[in-house]
Design a protein around this motif. Structure first.
Motif, PDB file in Angstrom:
ATOM      1  N   GLU A 100       0.823  -1.203   0.000  1.00  0.00           N
ATOM      2  CA  GLU A 100       0.000   0.000   0.000  1.00  0.00           C
ATOM      3  C   GLU A 100       0.864   1.263   0.000  1.00  0.00           C
ATOM      4  O   GLU A 100       0.562   2.240  -0.691  1.00  0.00           O
ATOM      5  CB  GLU A 100      -0.936   0.006   1.205  1.00  0.00           C
ATOM      6  CG  GLU A 100      -1.923   1.155   1.183  1.00  0.00           C
ATOM      7  CD  GLU A 100      -2.947   1.106   2.290  1.00  0.00           C
ATOM      8  OE1 GLU A 100      -3.713   2.085   2.405  1.00  0.00           O
ATOM      9  OE2 GLU A 100      -2.987   0.114   3.043  1.00  0.00           O
ATOM     10  N   ALA A 102       3.849   1.585  -1.313  1.00  0.00           N
ATOM     11  CA  ALA A 102       4.408   1.726  -2.655  1.00  0.00           C
ATOM     12  C   ALA A 102       3.371   2.321  -3.610  1.00  0.00           C
ATOM     13  O   ALA A 102       3.693   3.194  -4.433  1.00  0.00           O
ATOM     14  CB  ALA A 102       4.888   0.372  -3.167  1.00  0.00           C
ATOM     15  N   GLU A 103       2.113   1.853  -3.504  1.00  0.00           N
ATOM     16  CA  GLU A 103       1.053   2.402  -4.343  1.00  0.00           C
ATOM     17  C   GLU A 103       0.832   3.883  -4.046  1.00  0.00           C
ATOM     18  O   GLU A 103       0.634   4.691  -4.956  1.00  0.00           O
ATOM     19  CB  GLU A 103      -0.245   1.623  -4.127  1.00  0.00           C
ATOM     20  CG  GLU A 103      -0.209   0.213  -4.672  1.00  0.00           C
ATOM     21  CD  GLU A 103      -1.416  -0.626  -4.229  1.00  0.00           C
ATOM     22  OE1 GLU A 103      -2.329  -0.079  -3.565  1.00  0.00           O
ATOM     23  OE2 GLU A 103      -1.435  -1.817  -4.549  1.00  0.00           O
ATOM     24  N   ARG A 105       3.041   6.010  -2.800  1.00  0.00           N
ATOM     25  CA  ARG A 105       4.189   6.779  -3.304  1.00  0.00           C
ATOM     26  C   ARG A 105       4.059   7.029  -4.803  1.00  0.00           C
ATOM     27  O   ARG A 105       4.320   8.131  -5.294  1.00  0.00           O
ATOM     28  CB  ARG A 105       5.491   6.032  -3.021  1.00  0.00           C
ATOM     29  CG  ARG A 105       5.981   6.185  -1.607  1.00  0.00           C
ATOM     30  CD  ARG A 105       7.389   5.591  -1.447  1.00  0.00           C
ATOM     31  NE  ARG A 105       7.713   5.512  -0.047  1.00  0.00           N
ATOM     32  CZ  ARG A 105       7.716   4.397   0.680  1.00  0.00           C
ATOM     33  NH1 ARG A 105       7.451   3.244   0.106  1.00  0.00           N
ATOM     34  NH2 ARG A 105       8.006   4.422   1.957  1.00  0.00           N
ATOM     35  N   LYS A 106       3.642   5.999  -5.513  1.00  0.00           N
ATOM     36  CA  LYS A 106       3.463   6.121  -6.964  1.00  0.00           C
ATOM     37  C   LYS A 106       2.380   7.148  -7.280  1.00  0.00           C
ATOM     38  O   LYS A 106       2.557   8.011  -8.147  1.00  0.00           O
ATOM     39  CB  LYS A 106       3.095   4.766  -7.570  1.00  0.00           C
ATOM     40  CG  LYS A 106       2.901   4.800  -9.061  1.00  0.00           C
ATOM     41  CD  LYS A 106       2.548   3.442  -9.608  1.00  0.00           C
ATOM     42  CE  LYS A 106       2.267   3.543 -11.093  1.00  0.00           C
ATOM     43  NZ  LYS A 106       1.773   2.286 -11.641  1.00  0.00           N
ATOM     44  N   ARG A 107       1.276   7.077  -6.561  1.00  0.00           N
ATOM     45  CA  ARG A 107       0.180   8.024  -6.776  1.00  0.00           C
ATOM     46  C   ARG A 107       0.618   9.449  -6.435  1.00  0.00           C
ATOM     47  O   ARG A 107       0.291  10.396  -7.154  1.00  0.00           O
ATOM     48  CB  ARG A 107      -1.027   7.617  -5.927  1.00  0.00           C
ATOM     49  CG  ARG A 107      -2.214   8.516  -6.069  1.00  0.00           C
ATOM     50  CD  ARG A 107      -2.874   8.370  -7.437  1.00  0.00           C
ATOM     51  NE  ARG A 107      -4.037   9.250  -7.466  1.00  0.00           N
ATOM     52  CZ  ARG A 107      -4.352  10.036  -8.473  1.00  0.00           C
ATOM     53  NH1 ARG A 107      -3.610  10.033  -9.567  1.00  0.00           N
ATOM     54  NH2 ARG A 107      -5.402  10.803  -8.431  1.00  0.00           N
ATOM     55  N   ASP A 109       3.680  10.669  -6.611  1.00  0.00           N
ATOM     56  CA  ASP A 109       4.563  11.107  -7.699  1.00  0.00           C
ATOM     57  C   ASP A 109       3.750  11.570  -8.910  1.00  0.00           C
ATOM     58  O   ASP A 109       4.069  12.584  -9.547  1.00  0.00           O
ATOM     59  CB  ASP A 109       5.523   9.991  -8.117  1.00  0.00           C
ATOM     60  CG  ASP A 109       6.578   9.690  -7.066  1.00  0.00           C
ATOM     61  OD1 ASP A 109       6.776  10.536  -6.160  1.00  0.00           O
ATOM     62  OD2 ASP A 109       7.194   8.608  -7.154  1.00  0.00           O
ATOM     63  N   GLU A 110       2.684  10.815  -9.227  1.00  0.00           N
ATOM     64  CA  GLU A 110       1.831  11.193 -10.359  1.00  0.00           C
ATOM     65  C   GLU A 110       1.154  12.542 -10.105  1.00  0.00           C
ATOM     66  O   GLU A 110       1.078  13.389 -10.993  1.00  0.00           O
ATOM     67  CB  GLU A 110       0.773  10.118 -10.604  1.00  0.00           C
ATOM     68  CG  GLU A 110       1.321   8.810 -11.123  1.00  0.00           C
ATOM     69  CD  GLU A 110       0.291   7.688 -11.099  1.00  0.00           C
ATOM     70  OE1 GLU A 110      -0.830   7.890 -10.558  1.00  0.00           O
ATOM     71  OE2 GLU A 110       0.602   6.593 -11.605  1.00  0.00           O
TER      72      GLU A 110
END
Length: 122
Positions: A100, A102-103, A105-107, A109-110
């Motif tokens: 969760e 990692a998800e 962090r990715k969101r 960054d987006e």
């Protein structure tokens, strides 16, 4: 538990009404390996011993065994100990938290990239 004749019934507690269809109440033998570190042989032994109720299923022609989470956890405690169960539950929760994060962090960054694009800093 006793039957109508007053004799004690030995074995696992039977599933509650609707327990098989309740979300999260059941798991496959594959999920049991990931979440509790027990294999198909352990589950089959529990079924043969009358400790686990099960249902058979198949997805795209691949068969699997489905068991009740509550009964599996009780069987694991009985056979492998409470410490084993708590350790695997902690590992599973830690894995879920890591995924969760990692998800998220990715969101993030987006969203930061989109904000920079809108602000014209790109």
């Amino acid at each position: 538990m006793q039957d109508a004749g007053g004799l004690e019934i030995i074995g696992c507690e039977m599933a509650e009404y609707g327990e098989w269809s309740r979300k999260g109440a059941t798991l496959s033998h594959v999920t049991a390996r990931k979440e509790y570190g027990v294999g198909e042989d352990f589950i089959v032994t529990g079924i043969n011993a009358g400790k686990l109720e099960y249902r058979e299923g198949a997805v795209h022609g691949n068969p699997y065994i489905r068991v009740l989470r509550r009964q599996l956890e009780a069987y694991i405690v009985e056979e492998l100990g409470d410490e084993y169960l708590r350790c695997w539950q902690a590992k599973t929760e830690l894995r879920d938290i890591t995924l969760e994060m990692a998800e998220l962090r990715k969101r993030l960054d987006e969203l930061e990239a989109r904000r920079a694009q809108i602000e014209g800093r790109d």
